[in-house]
Design a protein around this motif. Structure first.
Motif, PDB file in Angstrom:
ATOM      1  N   ASP A 216       0.832  -1.204   0.000  1.00 19.61           N
ATOM      2  CA  ASP A 216       0.000   0.000   0.000  1.00 19.61           C
ATOM      3  C   ASP A 216       0.868   1.257   0.000  1.00 19.61           C
ATOM      4  OD1 ASP A 216      -2.258  -1.600   0.047  1.00 19.61           O
ATOM      5  OD2 ASP A 216      -2.698  -1.241   2.170  1.00 19.61           O
ATOM      6  N   ALA A 217       1.938   1.255   0.792  1.00 21.25           N
ATOM      7  CA  ALA A 217       2.846   2.406   0.856  1.00 21.25           C
ATOM      8  C   ALA A 217       3.570   2.593  -0.477  1.00 21.25           C
ATOM      9  CB  ALA A 217       3.845   2.226   1.989  1.00 21.25           C
ATOM     10  N   ARG A 218       3.945   1.484  -1.104  1.00 20.12           N
ATOM     11  CA  ARG A 218       4.604   1.565  -2.416  1.00 20.12           C
ATOM     12  C   ARG A 218       3.677   2.214  -3.431  1.00 20.12           C
ATOM     13  NH1 ARG A 218       3.910  -0.803  -7.031  1.00 20.12           N
ATOM     14  NH2 ARG A 218       2.453  -2.315  -6.168  1.00 20.12           N
ATOM     15  N   GLU A 219       2.426   1.769  -3.459  1.00 13.74           N
ATOM     16  CA  GLU A 219       1.451   2.345  -4.390  1.00 13.74           C
ATOM     17  C   GLU A 219       1.200   3.816  -4.084  1.00 13.74           C
ATOM     18  OE1 GLU A 219      -2.000  -0.176  -4.226  1.00 13.74           O
ATOM     19  OE2 GLU A 219      -1.047  -1.735  -5.441  1.00 13.74           O
ATOM     20  N   ALA A 220       1.083   4.162  -2.800  1.00 13.36           N
ATOM     21  CA  ALA A 220       0.846   5.559  -2.405  1.00 13.36           C
ATOM     22  C   ALA A 220       2.027   6.453  -2.806  1.00 13.36           C
ATOM     23  CB  ALA A 220       0.601   5.652  -0.903  1.00 13.36           C
TER      24      ALA A 220
ATOM     25  N   ALA B  17      12.844   2.080   2.822  1.00 12.78           N
ATOM     26  CA  ALA B  17      12.837   2.776   1.529  1.00 12.78           C
ATOM     27  C   ALA B  17      11.501   3.474   1.281  1.00 12.78           C
ATOM     28  CB  ALA B  17      13.132   1.787   0.399  1.00 12.78           C
ATOM     29  N   LEU B  18      10.479   3.063   1.992  1.00 15.90           N
ATOM     30  CA  LEU B  18       9.146   3.665   1.841  1.00 15.90           C
ATOM     31  C   LEU B  18       8.797   4.584   3.009  1.00 15.90           C
ATOM     32  CD1 LEU B  18       7.375   0.442   0.595  1.00 15.90           C
ATOM     33  CD2 LEU B  18       7.819   2.517  -0.763  1.00 15.90           C
ATOM     34  N   GLY B  19       9.769   4.826   3.876  1.00 14.98           N
ATOM     35  CA  GLY B  19       9.529   5.700   5.022  1.00 14.98           C
ATOM     36  C   GLY B  19       8.764   5.018   6.144  1.00 14.98           C
ATOM     37  N   LEU B  20       8.869   3.696   6.205  1.00  7.64           N
ATOM     38  CA  LEU B  20       8.186   2.922   7.241  1.00  7.64           C
ATOM     39  C   LEU B  20       9.197   2.249   8.157  1.00  7.64           C
ATOM     40  CD1 LEU B  20       5.586   1.068   4.973  1.00  7.64           C
ATOM     41  CD2 LEU B  20       5.190   3.115   6.355  1.00  7.64           C
ATOM     42  N   ARG B  21       8.713   1.798   9.302  1.00  5.40           N
ATOM     43  CA  ARG B  21       9.518   1.031  10.241  1.00  5.40           C
ATOM     44  C   ARG B  21       8.684  -0.175  10.668  1.00  5.40           C
ATOM     45  NH1 ARG B  21      10.841   4.416  15.227  1.00  5.40           N
ATOM     46  NH2 ARG B  21      11.734   5.616  13.555  1.00  5.40           N
ATOM     47  N   ILE B  22       9.309  -1.323  10.761  1.00  2.00           N
ATOM     48  CA  ILE B  22       8.641  -2.529  11.243  1.00  2.00           C
ATOM     49  C   ILE B  22       8.707  -2.493  12.771  1.00  2.00           C
ATOM     50  CG2 ILE B  22       8.633  -5.056  11.236  1.00  2.00           C
ATOM     51  CD1 ILE B  22       8.167  -3.869   8.443  1.00  2.00           C
ATOM     52  N   THR B  23       7.567  -2.663  13.413  1.00  2.00           N
ATOM     53  CA  THR B  23       7.541  -2.641  14.870  1.00  2.00           C
ATOM     54  C   THR B  23       6.808  -3.865  15.404  1.00  2.00           C
ATOM     55  OG1 THR B  23       5.485  -1.383  14.945  1.00  2.00           O
ATOM     56  CG2 THR B  23       7.527  -0.115  14.958  1.00  2.00           C
ATOM     57  N   VAL B  24       6.992  -4.112  16.685  1.00  2.00           N
ATOM     58  CA  VAL B  24       6.295  -5.192  17.373  1.00  2.00           C
ATOM     59  C   VAL B  24       5.297  -4.531  18.305  1.00  2.00           C
ATOM     60  CG1 VAL B  24       6.561  -7.119  18.977  1.00  2.00           C
ATOM     61  CG2 VAL B  24       8.298  -6.701  17.237  1.00  2.00           C
ATOM     62  N   GLU B  25       4.091  -5.055  18.319  1.00  2.00           N
ATOM     63  CA  GLU B  25       3.067  -4.489  19.191  1.00  2.00           C
ATOM     64  C   GLU B  25       2.374  -5.602  19.954  1.00  2.00           C
ATOM     65  OE1 GLU B  25       0.479  -2.545  16.349  1.00  2.00           O
ATOM     66  OE2 GLU B  25      -0.754  -4.322  16.161  1.00  2.00           O
ATOM     67  N   PRO B  26       1.865  -5.290  21.121  1.00  2.00           N
ATOM     68  CA  PRO B  26       1.163  -6.322  21.889  1.00  2.00           C
ATOM     69  C   PRO B  26      -0.113  -6.763  21.168  1.00  2.00           C
ATOM     70  CG  PRO B  26       1.566  -4.358  23.233  1.00  2.00           C
ATOM     71  CD  PRO B  26       1.934  -4.021  21.825  1.00  2.00           C
TER      72      PRO B  26
ATOM     73  N   LYS C 171      -8.096  -9.322   5.189  1.00  2.00           N
ATOM     74  CA  LYS C 171      -7.299  -8.418   4.339  1.00  2.00           C
ATOM     75  C   LYS C 171      -7.318  -7.019   4.937  1.00  2.00           C
ATOM     76  CE  LYS C 171      -6.191 -11.360   1.183  1.00  2.00           C
ATOM     77  NZ  LYS C 171      -4.874 -11.916   1.160  1.00  2.00           N
ATOM     78  N   ALA C 172      -7.463  -6.960   6.256  1.00  2.00           N
ATOM     79  CA  ALA C 172      -7.525  -5.669   6.942  1.00  2.00           C
ATOM     80  C   ALA C 172      -6.244  -4.891   6.703  1.00  2.00           C
ATOM     81  CB  ALA C 172      -7.736  -5.864   8.429  1.00  2.00           C
ATOM     82  N   LYS C 173      -6.399  -3.609   6.541  1.00  2.00           N
ATOM     83  CA  LYS C 173      -5.263  -2.725   6.312  1.00  2.00           C
ATOM     84  C   LYS C 173      -4.679  -2.272   7.641  1.00  2.00           C
ATOM     85  CE  LYS C 173      -5.854  -2.820   1.897  1.00  2.00           C
ATOM     86  NZ  LYS C 173      -5.082  -3.698   1.114  1.00  2.00           N
ATOM     87  N   VAL C 174      -3.386  -2.053   7.638  1.00  2.00           N
ATOM     88  CA  VAL C 174      -2.705  -1.574   8.824  1.00  2.00           C
ATOM     89  C   VAL C 174      -2.919  -0.073   8.911  1.00  2.00           C
ATOM     90  CG1 VAL C 174      -0.447  -1.323   9.913  1.00  2.00           C
ATOM     91  CG2 VAL C 174      -0.954  -3.353   8.569  1.00  2.00           C
ATOM     92  N   PRO C 175      -3.245   0.453  10.097  1.00  2.00           N
ATOM     93  CA  PRO C 175      -3.404   1.909  10.219  1.00  2.00           C
ATOM     94  C   PRO C 175      -2.103   2.621   9.921  1.00  2.00           C
ATOM     95  CG  PRO C 175      -3.955   0.774  12.300  1.00  2.00           C
ATOM     96  CD  PRO C 175      -3.476  -0.244  11.331  1.00  2.00           C
ATOM     97  N   ALA C 176      -2.208   3.775   9.291  1.00  2.00           N
ATOM     98  CA  ALA C 176      -0.999   4.559   8.936  1.00  2.00           C
ATOM     99  C   ALA C 176      -0.451   5.300  10.123  1.00  2.00           C
ATOM    100  CB  ALA C 176      -1.335   5.538   7.826  1.00  2.00           C
TER     101      ALA C 176
END
Length: 137
Positions: free
Chosen positions: A43-47, A88-97, A132-137
């Motif tokens: 989604d970020a790549r497309e945006a 490269a898309l301005g994102l960070r992978i995080t871990v959440e509870p 197929k829920a989207k992750v909140p931005a």
């Protein structure tokens, strides 16, 4: 009894085996997590208006690497690859509870090797894997 009901009944019986239950929960969570992260990245790549090939060039990878990551139904990327593409898309992978409401359905069966309601667990995990829920931005 319908074929679908028989499936859920059989799966609920299988989930009474602690080893099967643990493997099923772990695999279901792996699939759901990877799908969620890969969908957010795509989604970020497309945006950003980037093609898959442009994204691959940005991280100095072959275009096939990005095509496989974003198009494969059974992708199993490394965390390093996901982090690199995300950056490269301005994102960070995080871990959440896991939300508290879900912990009893996911964490407790893993820790205890049993589920109070195996059929409910199976349906919940199926919903997570097929969402197929989207992750909140």
């Amino acid at each position: 009894m319908t074929k679908q009901t028989a499936f859920w009944d059989d799966l609920a019986r299988d989930l009474e085996d602690p080893e099967f239950l643990r493997e099923y929960v772990v695999e279901s969570m792996r699939i759901a997590t990877i799908d969620q992260v890969v969908n957010a990245i795509d989604d970020a790549r497309e945006a950003a208006g980037l093609s898959k090939a442009e994204l691959a060039r940005a991280i100095q990878k072959e275009p096939a690497t990005i095509r496989r990551l974003l198009s494969s139904d059974n992708s199993n990327p490394t965390l390093g690859t996901l982090a690199e593409v995300a950056a490269a898309l301005g994102l960070r992978i995080t871990v959440e509870p896991i939300p508290k409401a879900e912990r009893g359905q996911i964490t407790q069966p893993l820790l205890e090797g049993r589920a109070a309601d195996p059929k409910k667990l199976a349906r919940h995990l199926d919903k997570l894997r097929t969402s197929k829920a989207k992750v909140p931005a």
